[in-house]
Design a protein around this motif. Structure first.
Motif, PDB file in Angstrom:
ATOM      1  N   GLU A 150      34.795  45.989  45.875  1.00  0.00           N
ATOM      2  CA  GLU A 150      35.175  44.571  45.831  1.00  0.00           C
ATOM      3  C   GLU A 150      34.102  43.746  45.125  1.00  0.00           C
ATOM      4  OE1 GLU A 150      37.833  42.437  46.916  1.00  0.00           O
ATOM      5  OE2 GLU A 150      38.783  44.378  46.603  1.00  0.00           O
ATOM      6  N   ALA A 151      32.835  44.043  45.408  1.00  0.00           N
ATOM      7  CA  ALA A 151      31.735  43.321  44.753  1.00  0.00           C
ATOM      8  C   ALA A 151      31.724  43.590  43.251  1.00  0.00           C
ATOM      9  CB  ALA A 151      30.394  43.720  45.378  1.00  0.00           C
ATOM     10  N   MET A 152      32.049  44.823  42.859  1.00  0.00           N
ATOM     11  CA  MET A 152      32.052  45.192  41.444  1.00  0.00           C
ATOM     12  C   MET A 152      33.130  44.458  40.656  1.00  0.00           C
ATOM     13  SD  MET A 152      31.288  49.288  41.647  1.00  0.00           S
ATOM     14  CE  MET A 152      31.810  49.548  39.961  1.00  0.00           C
ATOM     15  N   VAL A 153      34.241  44.120  41.318  1.00  0.00           N
ATOM     16  CA  VAL A 153      35.318  43.411  40.610  1.00  0.00           C
ATOM     17  C   VAL A 153      35.179  41.892  40.740  1.00  0.00           C
ATOM     18  CG1 VAL A 153      36.932  45.332  40.758  1.00  0.00           C
ATOM     19  CG2 VAL A 153      36.961  43.594  42.549  1.00  0.00           C
ATOM     20  N   GLY A 154      34.026  41.437  41.236  1.00  0.00           N
ATOM     21  CA  GLY A 154      33.727  40.007  41.197  1.00  0.00           C
ATOM     22  C   GLY A 154      33.935  39.234  42.477  1.00  0.00           C
ATOM     23  N   ASN A 155      34.184  39.908  43.597  1.00  0.00           N
ATOM     24  CA  ASN A 155      34.344  39.209  44.871  1.00  0.00           C
ATOM     25  C   ASN A 155      32.962  38.836  45.399  1.00  0.00           C
ATOM     26  OD1 ASN A 155      34.787  38.331  47.464  1.00  0.00           O
ATOM     27  ND2 ASN A 155      36.105  40.026  48.058  1.00  0.00           N
ATOM     28  N   LYS A 156      32.548  37.569  45.187  1.00  0.00           N
ATOM     29  CA  LYS A 156      31.212  37.127  45.575  1.00  0.00           C
ATOM     30  C   LYS A 156      31.154  36.644  47.026  1.00  0.00           C
ATOM     31  CE  LYS A 156      29.591  36.183  40.964  1.00  0.00           C
ATOM     32  NZ  LYS A 156      29.527  37.579  40.644  1.00  0.00           N
ATOM     33  N   ASN A 157      32.326  36.491  47.674  1.00  0.00           N
ATOM     34  CA  ASN A 157      32.369  36.038  49.064  1.00  0.00           C
ATOM     35  C   ASN A 157      32.254  37.186  50.056  1.00  0.00           C
ATOM     36  OD1 ASN A 157      32.745  33.330  48.337  1.00  0.00           O
ATOM     37  ND2 ASN A 157      34.925  33.693  48.013  1.00  0.00           N
TER      38      ASN A 157
END
Length: 199
Positions: A150-157
Motif C-alpha cells: 500500500e505504501a509503495m502505491v502511494g498510500n501515505k495515510n
C-alpha cells in the motif's frame, strides 16, 4: 466440451514438491528480476527469474512471447505455467513452462493479489484447493507485505486495523496482536491518524 483445470494460484514460496506433484497448472505473479537467453530467435526459450516477495523462481518462456509484450527487467508479469521435469535444464529442479504471459501495468495488481491469496488461505473451506487455492494461516509477515505494498502505491495515510480486519475478514483483536509483533520488531509504526506504515 471438456472443462480445463483451474490454475493453482499461489505464492512462489508455496511451490513445494507436494504442491508441484498434485497440480499441473500454476498462476503466478511477480517482478521480473532477470531474463536469460542463449539464442535470440523467436522459437528459442528464455528463462525469466520472477520475484513475488516470498521467493524467486525461474520460469521458461518462448522468446516470441517475451517480445510480444515488450517484457523487460523490472516489469510485473503474470503467467500461467505448467510443471514438467526437463532433462535439458537442471534435471534436479522442476521446470515451469509458461503457457500464457501478460505484463501487468496496474500498480494495485500485486496488492490485490496478495489480499486475495491471504484471504483464501484464511478461509480454506470457502476456497477449496480443487479450485486452485493454497491453504495456510495468516502470519505477521503477510500483514507487513500488504502494508508495504500500500505504501509503495502511494498510500501515505497507512492502513488501519479496521481496514485490515475488514479486508481479511478476521477480528480486529487478531490483527492488533500481529501488528504489535510487527511494531516490536521495528517493521511498522502507527501514525497519528491510526494508520500503519512500514519503517
Amino acid at each position: 466440451m471438456a472443462i480445463r483445470p483451474c490454475p493453482h494460484r499461489c505464492f512462489l514460496s508455496d511451490l513445494s514438491d507436494e504442491i508441484l506433484a498434485s497440480k499441473r497448472l500454476f498462476r503466478l505473479m511477480g517482478t521480473v528480476v532477470a531474463i536469460q537467453a542463449d539464442d535470440e530467435s523467436d522459437e528459442s526459450y528464455a528463462q525469466i527469474l520472477i520475484d513475488d516477495g516470498t521467493d524467486q523462481r525461474f520460469v521458461i518462456a518462448l522468446q516470441s512471447m517475451i517480445r510480444q509484450i515488450d517484457l523487460v527487467q523490472g516489469n510485473v508479469v503474470e503467467c500461467i505455467a505448467s510443471f514438467e521435469r526437463n532433462g535439458s535444464m537442471n534435471s534436479s529442479d522442476p521446470t515451469l513452462f509458461v503457457k500464457q504471459l501478460a505484463r501487468v501495468d496496474d500498480p494495485n495488481a500485486q496488492t490485490l493479489r496478495w489480499l486475495e491469496i491471504v484471504h483464501t488461505q484464511l478461509h480454506p473451506k470457502d476456497a477449496s484447493t480443487s479450485l486452485g487455492y493454497p491453504s495456510r494461516s495468516i502470519q505477521p509477515d503477510d500483514l507487513f507485505q500488504i502494508i508495504s505494498s500500500e505504501a509503495m502505491v502511494g498510500n501515505k495515510n497507512g492502513v488501519t486495523l479496521i481496514e485490515l480486519a475488514l479486508v481479511l475478514d478476521v477480528s480486529e483483536a487478531i490483527v492488533a496482536k500481529m501488528m504489535e509483533e510487527l511494531q516490536l520488531s521495528g517493521q511498522v509504526y502507527r501514525n497519528e491518524t491510526g494508520g500503519y506504515l512500514p519503517l
